[in-house]
Scaffold this motif. Sequence first.
Motif, PDB file in Angstrom:
ATOM      1  N   ASN A 228       0.813  -1.216   0.000  1.00 51.25           N
ATOM      2  CA  ASN A 228       0.000   0.000   0.000  1.00 51.25           C
ATOM      3  C   ASN A 228       0.845   1.265   0.000  1.00 51.25           C
ATOM      4  OD1 ASN A 228       0.959   0.114   2.618  1.00 51.25           O
ATOM      5  ND2 ASN A 228      -1.020  -0.283   3.598  1.00 51.25           N
ATOM      6  N   GLY A 229       2.140   1.124  -0.261  1.00 45.44           N
ATOM      7  CA  GLY A 229       3.033   2.262  -0.347  1.00 45.44           C
ATOM      8  C   GLY A 229       3.648   2.684   0.971  1.00 45.44           C
ATOM      9  N   VAL A 230       3.324   2.002   2.074  1.00 45.51           N
ATOM     10  CA  VAL A 230       3.865   2.360   3.380  1.00 45.51           C
ATOM     11  C   VAL A 230       5.145   1.572   3.637  1.00 45.51           C
ATOM     12  CG1 VAL A 230       3.477   2.326   5.879  1.00 45.51           C
ATOM     13  CG2 VAL A 230       1.617   2.958   4.329  1.00 45.51           C
TER      14      VAL A 230
ATOM     15  N   PHE B  26       7.118   9.018  12.881  1.00 43.87           N
ATOM     16  CA  PHE B  26       6.644   7.679  13.226  1.00 43.87           C
ATOM     17  C   PHE B  26       7.410   6.582  12.490  1.00 43.87           C
ATOM     18  CE2 PHE B  26       2.699  10.289  13.847  1.00 43.87           C
ATOM     19  CZ  PHE B  26       2.740  10.278  15.233  1.00 43.87           C
ATOM     20  N   GLY B  27       8.604   6.912  12.001  1.00 44.64           N
ATOM     21  CA  GLY B  27       9.409   5.910  11.321  1.00 44.64           C
ATOM     22  C   GLY B  27       8.902   5.518   9.950  1.00 44.64           C
ATOM     23  N   GLN B  28       8.005   6.292   9.349  1.00 45.12           N
ATOM     24  CA  GLN B  28       7.475   5.967   8.022  1.00 45.12           C
ATOM     25  C   GLN B  28       8.217   6.754   6.947  1.00 45.12           C
ATOM     26  OE1 GLN B  28       3.171   6.486   8.070  1.00 45.12           O
ATOM     27  NE2 GLN B  28       2.949   4.316   8.550  1.00 45.12           N
ATOM     28  N   VAL B  29       8.697   6.045   5.931  1.00 41.62           N
ATOM     29  CA  VAL B  29       9.459   6.652   4.843  1.00 41.62           C
ATOM     30  C   VAL B  29       8.633   6.598   3.566  1.00 41.62           C
ATOM     31  CG1 VAL B  29      11.674   6.710   3.647  1.00 41.62           C
ATOM     32  CG2 VAL B  29      11.512   5.611   5.885  1.00 41.62           C
ATOM     33  N   PRO B  30       8.216   7.720   3.012  1.00 45.62           N
ATOM     34  CA  PRO B  30       7.559   7.680   1.700  1.00 45.62           C
ATOM     35  C   PRO B  30       8.504   7.058   0.670  1.00 45.62           C
ATOM     36  CG  PRO B  30       7.258   9.822   2.735  1.00 45.62           C
ATOM     37  CD  PRO B  30       8.276   9.083   3.563  1.00 45.62           C
ATOM     38  N   PRO B  31       7.980   6.236  -0.241  1.00 43.72           N
ATOM     39  CA  PRO B  31       8.856   5.567  -1.211  1.00 43.72           C
ATOM     40  C   PRO B  31       9.777   6.511  -1.966  1.00 43.72           C
ATOM     41  CG  PRO B  31       6.684   4.582  -1.274  1.00 43.72           C
ATOM     42  CD  PRO B  31       6.578   5.768  -0.369  1.00 43.72           C
TER      43      PRO B  31
ATOM     44  N   LEU C 150      20.784  17.845   3.451  1.00 42.80           N
ATOM     45  CA  LEU C 150      19.645  17.136   2.877  1.00 42.80           C
ATOM     46  C   LEU C 150      18.550  18.138   2.557  1.00 42.80           C
ATOM     47  CD1 LEU C 150      19.358  14.017   5.240  1.00 42.80           C
ATOM     48  CD2 LEU C 150      20.480  14.157   3.010  1.00 42.80           C
ATOM     49  N   PRO C 151      18.037  18.115   1.331  1.00 41.19           N
ATOM     50  CA  PRO C 151      16.928  19.009   0.992  1.00 41.19           C
ATOM     51  C   PRO C 151      15.641  18.558   1.672  1.00 41.19           C
ATOM     52  CG  PRO C 151      17.375  17.515  -0.819  1.00 41.19           C
ATOM     53  CD  PRO C 151      18.451  17.268   0.194  1.00 41.19           C
ATOM     54  N   ALA C 152      14.666  19.444   1.733  1.00 44.69           N
ATOM     55  CA  ALA C 152      13.365  19.100   2.304  1.00 44.69           C
ATOM     56  C   ALA C 152      12.720  17.987   1.474  1.00 44.69           C
ATOM     57  CB  ALA C 152      12.465  20.330   2.335  1.00 44.69           C
ATOM     58  N   MET C 153      12.171  16.996   2.173  1.00 43.82           N
ATOM     59  CA  MET C 153      11.484  15.885   1.520  1.00 43.82           C
ATOM     60  C   MET C 153      10.286  15.502   2.371  1.00 43.82           C
ATOM     61  SD  MET C 153      14.626  13.336   0.474  1.00 43.82           S
ATOM     62  CE  MET C 153      16.217  13.977  -0.048  1.00 43.82           C
ATOM     63  N   PRO C 154       9.254  14.906   1.758  1.00 39.63           N
ATOM     64  CA  PRO C 154       8.100  14.467   2.543  1.00 39.63           C
ATOM     65  C   PRO C 154       8.510  13.493   3.645  1.00 39.63           C
ATOM     66  CG  PRO C 154       7.577  14.445   0.207  1.00 39.63           C
ATOM     67  CD  PRO C 154       9.046  14.730   0.310  1.00 39.63           C
ATOM     68  N   GLY C 155       8.023  13.751   4.858  1.00 36.74           N
ATOM     69  CA  GLY C 155       8.277  12.870   5.994  1.00 36.74           C
ATOM     70  C   GLY C 155       9.578  13.093   6.706  1.00 36.74           C
TER      71      GLY C 155
END
Length: 367
Positions: free
Chosen positions: A49-51, A232-237, A265-270
């Motif tokens: 599911n992408g998580v 929460f330790g979740q990394v977007p793919p 490091l540039p800004a990234m989701p998560g």
Amino acid sequence: MSVVKGWCPGALQPMQSGDGWVVRIRPRGGRLDAAQAGAIADAAEAHGNGVIELTGRANLQLRGVAPAAHAPLVAALSAHALIDADIAAETRRNILVTPFADAEADALAEALAGALAASDLPLPAKFGFAVDPGRVPVLARDPADIRIERGREALLLRADGVNLAAPLRSVDDALALARWFLDMGGAAGGRGRMAALIARGIRPDAALPAPAPMPPPGPGAVPQGMLAAMEFGQVPPDTLRRLARLGPLRMTPWRMLLVRGARHLPAMPGLILDPIDPRLRLRACPGAPACPQALAETRNLARSLAELVPPGAVLHVSGCAKGCGWPHAADRTLTATTEGFDLICHGRAADPAALRGLHPDQLPKVL
């Protein structure tokens, strides 16, 4: 009622959850190159599911995998050396490696993995090893039963729960200590941990003082690169892909990734790089509906309370009394029950509560 399963999922032995199968990947030596990180990101999107989650044992796990998707997922990961030969080998290769490993530590971890693969030790699924031979240990608070650390002049072998160690001559000594654990009845019924055996008064031969540990660093710059924390330790793919393009990745048990050699490091989701970000004070399991045992949603609730948590403190929001999101004591723990949330002060999710059956609207007033 919460059910303790007593084992951890793997890539070859997934675990059913509320959002599908959970497939856990154990990168060899805790290392990922760009191709491997890309393969994991692709697999999460194509077969789950992408998580993607970072675990407290420095592994990654994919969620939402359908049974029919498991075989093609394993095939895709096998092409990048991310799958063990069989379930037994996967279970035994439970090795936590310091993310700050040098060539000596990497060689030690590889030798230990090879020795475990060649052994027939019937170790419990949660039984693990820590390769932590830096100048100062950084994994002392993280789950392991047998620890390789550095003394003043030589490598040491230490059983978890004992402050004394023995000299390490080769990784065979680590396997011998694991055999001792089994011979002493540490895995009755196929389950057990070293610290529990030690607590019964059974101790291995050890006479050398163990080195004093240090707490893990927060996110940001370290001599080896940049530590990137994830909410929460979740990394977007796509974040995983982009980080791996900036440098080789090292897994950590702190729900962070080390990007070796990076200086920015540039800004990234998560991505969380500010060590005082209030989200770093939160611990929460997936909660309902992702986990079938969870009795409430957890992470949105935790986010809403983050600003109320003092710097240096930890708030743990648990969907049930198992406390999978944080197996340690927290300054404040909120455990979901059928009657609402229980508040535990300076304890774990299953400990006695100071207040019971709280509605979410009441929580900001009692934390």
